[in-house]
Design an enzyme around this catalytic site. Sequence first.
Site, PDB file in Angstrom:
ATOM      1  N   SER A 238       0.765  -1.595  -0.443  1.00  0.00           N
ATOM      2  CA  SER A 238       0.147   0.284   0.186  1.00  0.00           C
ATOM      3  C   SER A 238       0.975   1.197   0.145  1.00  0.00           C
ATOM      4  O   SER A 238       1.965   0.938   0.368  1.00  0.00           O
ATOM      5  CB  SER A 238      -1.214  -0.029   1.770  1.00  0.00           C
ATOM      6  OG  SER A 238      -1.575   0.685   1.909  1.00  0.00           O
ATOM      7  N   ARG A 360      -5.056   6.543  10.849  1.00  0.00           N
ATOM      8  CA  ARG A 360      -4.263   6.449   9.909  1.00  0.00           C
ATOM      9  C   ARG A 360      -2.719   6.342  10.991  1.00  0.00           C
ATOM     10  O   ARG A 360      -1.498   5.743  11.148  1.00  0.00           O
ATOM     11  CB  ARG A 360      -4.592   6.192   9.053  1.00  0.00           C
ATOM     12  CG  ARG A 360      -4.778   5.962   8.543  1.00  0.00           C
ATOM     13  CD  ARG A 360      -5.166   6.405   6.573  1.00  0.00           C
ATOM     14  NE  ARG A 360      -3.563   5.704   6.266  1.00  0.00           N
ATOM     15  CZ  ARG A 360      -2.869   6.237   5.626  1.00  0.00           C
ATOM     16  NH1 ARG A 360      -2.376   7.624   5.856  1.00  0.00           N
ATOM     17  NH2 ARG A 360      -2.015   5.902   5.588  1.00  0.00           N
ATOM     18  N   CYS A 391      -8.704   9.909  24.786  1.00  0.00           N
ATOM     19  CA  CYS A 391      -7.480   9.527  26.043  1.00  0.00           C
ATOM     20  C   CYS A 391      -6.714   8.779  25.493  1.00  0.00           C
ATOM     21  O   CYS A 391      -6.584   8.126  26.316  1.00  0.00           O
ATOM     22  CB  CYS A 391      -8.351   9.505  26.715  1.00  0.00           C
ATOM     23  SG  CYS A 391      -9.687  10.608  28.030  1.00  0.00           S
ATOM     24  N   TYR A 421      -9.205   5.464   3.465  1.00  0.00           N
ATOM     25  CA  TYR A 421      -8.803   4.632   5.698  1.00  0.00           C
ATOM     26  C   TYR A 421      -9.536   5.767   6.225  1.00  0.00           C
ATOM     27  O   TYR A 421      -8.627   5.634   7.612  1.00  0.00           O
ATOM     28  CB  TYR A 421      -7.721   4.296   5.321  1.00  0.00           C
ATOM     29  CG  TYR A 421      -7.624   3.317   4.052  1.00  0.00           C
ATOM     30  CD1 TYR A 421      -8.534   2.187   3.993  1.00  0.00           C
ATOM     31  CD2 TYR A 421      -7.003   3.940   2.607  1.00  0.00           C
ATOM     32  CE1 TYR A 421      -8.211   1.388   2.585  1.00  0.00           C
ATOM     33  CE2 TYR A 421      -6.794   2.397   1.891  1.00  0.00           C
ATOM     34  CZ  TYR A 421      -7.334   1.334   2.234  1.00  0.00           C
ATOM     35  OH  TYR A 421      -6.944   0.471   0.442  1.00  0.00           O
TER      36      TYR A 421
END
Length: 484
Positions: A238, A360, A391, A421
């Site tokens: 990718s 991502r 958090c 994505y």
Amino acid sequence: MSAPSQSRTPAPAWLVEPDDANALAPLVWPESAVRDADGALVLGGIPATALQERFGTPLWVLDEDEVRTRAHRALDAFRAAAALHGVQARVYYAGKAFLSAEVVRWVTEEGLAVDVCTGGELAVALAAGADPARIGFHGNNKSVAELEAAVEAGVGSIIIDSLIEIERLAAIVGRRGASQAVLLRVNSGVHAETHAFLATAHEDQKFGFTLQDAPAAAARIRQLEGLQLVGLHCHIGSQIFGTAGFEESAARIVELHAELLSGGELPVLNLGGGFGIAYTSVDDPTPLEELAAGIADAVARQCEVRGIPMPNLAFEPGRAIVGRAGVTLYEVGTTKSVELDGGATRLYVSVDGGMSDNARPALYGADFSARIAARTSDAPPTLVRVVGKHCESGDIVVDAEYLPGDVAPGDLLAVPATGAYCISLASNYNHVPRPPVVALRGGEARVIVRGESIQDLLARDAGLTLTPTEGIDMPVLSERSESK
């Protein structure tokens, strides 16, 4: 431009301090992105400030013309490259990048087929009107129900991922008296990321068959009535720049293809996708035309060496179609200067989203860019880290970027290249509602995926007796899901 002193600043080596921290880096933003006379970012002919006022933040924005242009360009590039060798090419939009009914309509209207990998993605594609014969169904663990749905719908090809799946699918088509075309997913041992690739002899991953195991799997498919093996599928990675990895993979896959021809025709070779886009100013993605020509030429050479006909080609450039079209808008909530070892400082800029709308950076250490979207500033560039409200210390949206030093609470911040994505990986972590997705075209904006409200989250909790309209009064969060 001058490189920052690494003894004074925690900036990564690749990040160069810009002369203008308001400038929009070429290739990173949608082609429609400009600044107006007041300095506001304009996307698809609409100021980001107007989008914020109408829909709130966080907000996913998608430039429809950018998606359509990239889809059309990809199809032209791969068809032209294949035609030079006397074969055809099919381009699938990889739905896992981002799938919605509208996006399915855009890409299919531009001539693309659709790749899905779950029953949910299949349902969206079908509901949006995609031709089942032009759908490919991936996945390493397709359930019986998912395979039943695919066969019933008449999906054009199912990509086989395991021996168990062969038997599972054969039983389904046998019960139905159906016929199903399949491709065999094969791991070539080539791993490509960005501009580098590594070739190994063995694979240790959940997808597909090794080169050594593929012949037995192909033989088993050919033994079973109702299954037609039409080709091989290979995906090497990718966010890939360049063609070197594809060329090495093609040599290995074509060798297997040639071996399997003794058992019957294999008219299709699907070489996957993974074509990279620019996320930062230093990224230099390979043009689709260059990728298409390089890959097609590599397959042709390998076939010529072995004296076999070249198969038709297929590709799945999901990120390369939709990634650059997306921009996420946030509002800055707080800023905080933190002193680091050696006397350096880092300015933390906290926004009203985070890893729930862009996972991502946390998952892959992915880099992104950012710009103030409602104004420009003459303040000197300051190194910042844009972080979310969750958090988690790893809740980072943009790890390192230069923004004007007067960035402050209330500023509208835009993060580009979020079309792929980000929406697909979104979650409700910390019970944060997912934002709406707004499409832009011709100076008009419309919601294509409704946002969530606090009330939506409460309604799913079986321990509560609230109706969707009862509970906490959160007007900003509840209203932003609607087009006003």
